[in-house]
Write a protein that holds these residues in place. Structure first.
Motif, PDB file in Angstrom:
ATOM      1  N   ARG A 133      -1.446 -21.433   6.003  1.00 26.28           N
ATOM      2  CA  ARG A 133      -1.979 -22.787   6.184  1.00 26.28           C
ATOM      3  C   ARG A 133      -2.759 -22.917   7.489  1.00 26.28           C
ATOM      4  O   ARG A 133      -3.805 -23.577   7.538  1.00 26.28           O
ATOM      5  N   GLU A 183      -5.661 -24.952   1.380  1.00 24.81           N
ATOM      6  CA  GLU A 183      -4.417 -24.684   2.098  1.00 24.81           C
ATOM      7  C   GLU A 183      -3.191 -25.365   1.503  1.00 24.81           C
ATOM      8  O   GLU A 183      -2.067 -25.147   1.977  1.00 24.81           O
ATOM      9  N   HIS A 184      -3.387 -26.167   0.476  1.00 22.86           N
ATOM     10  CA  HIS A 184      -2.241 -26.808  -0.182  1.00 22.86           C
ATOM     11  C   HIS A 184      -1.970 -26.205  -1.558  1.00 22.86           C
ATOM     12  O   HIS A 184      -1.112 -26.700  -2.289  1.00 22.86           O
ATOM     13  N   LEU A 189      -1.724 -19.712  -0.966  1.00 27.16           N
ATOM     14  CA  LEU A 189      -0.909 -19.431   0.216  1.00 27.16           C
ATOM     15  C   LEU A 189      -0.102 -18.145   0.028  1.00 27.16           C
ATOM     16  O   LEU A 189       0.003 -17.317   0.940  1.00 27.16           O
TER      17      LEU A 189
END
Length: 267
Positions: A133, A183-184, A189
């Protein structure tokens, strides 16, 4: 840190380094390292010209007493950032905020994707939150780093380090800007984290374990507890057996005494 600790540290332990050219002379970058020893956060910055900021648990900064104040002063002096792990999301969100702030200042941010020290020298699965993140939110390159033999210098629980040469291998920067803005996405990730851990594995030569180090530590703690309880039960069983044998021997001796007395008092 570099003046007071870095020089003596390099002089005493003479760490060898490979890949220094992969550290940019300026600009932000994430240094993602395996974690074998408490001393990792000192050996890596000591061999670099640039400042590296790591995160540390807040307890290092809030412990009362003289020792607590000295510890807090030391960690502040070497550029560690306190992270409160008591929140609902633990250290993750605090680490992410701290990392982003460091990188936005154009500095180097050090992080251990495993989340804790390896309990047995093997490389464990990276946690997908902080590292990925921070990298995707800032666009900073991720530089894989492998610490070599630091666990032999200062194993967990050992206060005085052993004088020997540790090693540091620094890999080529990894560019994840193709995932920026994602990044979510938990799959992204996971993919970013796994790619970084694969590079660390190649650099370190460690055996990879596809589970979190925290889970392994729980298993080891539970196994040690079970072993201790088994030893306690075994000792209790031996004590019962010894007592039963002692009681039988005492009863036999008392019976023999009675029989001898009866013979002596006979007609």
């Amino acid at each position: 840190m570099k003046v007071a600790i870095g020089g003596p540290l390099k002089l005493a332990f003479r760490p060898w380094v490979e890949g220094l050219e992969n550290i940019p002379a300026e600009g932000p970058a994430v240094l993602a390292s395996n974690h074998l020893s408490f001393s990792d956060s000192f050996f890596l910055p000591a061999v670099l010209d640039r400042k590296v900021t790591f995160i540390a648990k807040a307890e290092y900064f809030t412990t009362p007493g003289v020792k607590g104040r000295l510890t807090a002063a030391f960690f502040k002096g070497v550029g560690q950032l306190p992270v409160d792990r008591s929140g609902a999301r633990g250290a993750g969100e605090a680490a992410i905020r701290s990392g982003i702030e460091v990188l936005e200042r154009g500095e180097l941010f050090g992080i251990y994707p495993e989340g804790t020290r390896s309990p047995d020298g093997r490389l464990y699965r990276g946690k997908p939150g902080g590292l990925a993140r921070v990298a995707l939110a800032t666009g900073a390159p991720v530089i894989p780093v492998a610490m070599i033999d630091t666990e032999k210098i200062q194993p967990p629980g050992q206060v005085m380090p052993k004088l020997m040469r540790p090693g540091i291998r620094i890999g080529r920067p990894l560019d994840f800007t193709r995932y920026q803005g994602m990044e979510h996405d938990r799959f992204v990730l996971r993919a970013v984290t796994d790619e970084v851990m694969y590079e660390i594995m190649k650099l370190s030569g460690q055996e990879y374990v596809d589970m979190y180090a925290t889970a392994m530590k729980r298993q080891l703690t539970e196994a040690a507890k079970a072993e201790k309880e088994a030893e306690k039960a075994a000792r209790a069983a031996r004590a019962r057996t010894e007592k039963e044998q002692a009681d039988k021997l005492k009863a036999a001796m008392e019976q023999a005494d009675r029989e001898r007395t009866e013979r002596q008092s006979g007609p």
